[in-house]
Design an enzyme around this catalytic site. Structure first.
Site, PDB file in Angstrom:
ATOM      1  N   GLU A 132      -2.730   4.642  -5.075  1.00  0.00           N
ATOM      2  CA  GLU A 132      -2.678   4.858  -3.630  1.00  0.00           C
ATOM      3  C   GLU A 132      -1.432   4.186  -3.060  1.00  0.00           C
ATOM      4  O   GLU A 132      -1.132   3.039  -3.372  1.00  0.00           O
ATOM      5  CB  GLU A 132      -3.942   4.267  -3.000  1.00  0.00           C
ATOM      6  CG  GLU A 132      -4.210   4.725  -1.608  1.00  0.00           C
ATOM      7  CD  GLU A 132      -5.566   4.259  -1.108  1.00  0.00           C
ATOM      8  OE1 GLU A 132      -5.590   3.283  -0.338  1.00  0.00           O
ATOM      9  OE2 GLU A 132      -6.585   4.876  -1.483  1.00  0.00           O
TER      10      GLU A 132
ATOM     11  N   ASP B 220     -14.614   0.721  -4.151  1.00  0.00           N
ATOM     12  CA  ASP B 220     -13.239   0.576  -4.642  1.00  0.00           C
ATOM     13  C   ASP B 220     -13.021   1.413  -5.903  1.00  0.00           C
ATOM     14  O   ASP B 220     -11.968   2.025  -6.082  1.00  0.00           O
ATOM     15  CB  ASP B 220     -12.914  -0.899  -4.923  1.00  0.00           C
ATOM     16  CG  ASP B 220     -13.020  -1.748  -3.668  1.00  0.00           C
ATOM     17  OD1 ASP B 220     -12.172  -1.589  -2.774  1.00  0.00           O
ATOM     18  OD2 ASP B 220     -13.969  -2.556  -3.574  1.00  0.00           O
TER      19      ASP B 220
ATOM     20  N   ASP C 230      -6.962   1.890  -7.027  1.00  0.00           N
ATOM     21  CA  ASP C 230      -7.054   1.586  -5.598  1.00  0.00           C
ATOM     22  C   ASP C 230      -6.667   0.121  -5.456  1.00  0.00           C
ATOM     23  O   ASP C 230      -7.488  -0.767  -5.689  1.00  0.00           O
ATOM     24  CB  ASP C 230      -8.472   1.831  -5.084  1.00  0.00           C
ATOM     25  CG  ASP C 230      -8.623   1.466  -3.611  1.00  0.00           C
ATOM     26  OD1 ASP C 230      -7.682   1.724  -2.839  1.00  0.00           O
ATOM     27  OD2 ASP C 230      -9.675   0.917  -3.248  1.00  0.00           O
TER      28      ASP C 230
END
Length: 172
Positions: A70, A142, A11
């Site tokens: 991502e 996260d 992430d």
């Protein structure tokens, strides 16, 4: 038995980058590790250097077979988008140098796959990650997002779905 594959979920962030490693190939994915690369107190190039070196170290330590990261989404603030793009760039560079294949997923793809809806909250993602990986406590948000990315890729592998087709809107 299917061969175990390690998936590194990332992430990306310019201040905090979450990472999560799972093993795929069994009936249920198994948790390996997760954490957050924190660079809030650093500036400019030092942030990027630390993110790059940390991702390289994680790859060396855990030997993942693939990275699920991502995709960038549109920010209202161009400065934030540039900083996120720079962080993603050094992460992608680390994977390329270490010869780790990279799979990219949108936040909506990840949330839809893990929670069942593309606009899930951070709390919902954390809850599902904790339950899917049978963790005793909820991972930091996260790290949970990174684990969700890894779980998303695992799900696509399990179902034999090409993530590229999904991101282009192909119907099955």
């Amino acid at each position: 038995m299917a061969q175990l594959k390690r998936i590194l979920g990332i992430d990306p962030g310019s201040r905090k980058t979450g990472f999560g490693i799972i093993e795929s190939g069994r009936f249920h994915p198994n948790y390996v590790s997760s954490g957050v690369i924190r660079v809030e107190k650093l500036t400019g190039a030092q942030r990027l250097k630390t993110i790059f070196e940390s991702v390289c170290q994680i790859i060396d330590q855990y030997q993942p077979h693939v990275m699920a990261i991502e995709k960038v989404f549109v920010y209202k603030n161009p400065s934030s988008a540039i900083k996120l793009g720079q962080a993603r760039g050094v992460i992608l560079c680390a994977a390329a140098i270490k010869e780790i294949p990279i799979m990219e997923y949108t936040p909506t793809q990840i949330k839809s796959t893990i929670v069942g809806q593309g606009h899930a909250t951070k709390d919902q993602v954390q809850f599902m990650v904790q339950n899917l990986l049978k963790l005793t406590e909820s991972p930091q948000e996260d790290a949970a997002d990174a684990l969700a990315g890894a779980l998303c890729h695992d799900r696509y592998l399990t179902l034999g779905i090409d993530p590229e087709k999904i991101s282009k809107g192909t119907k099955f």
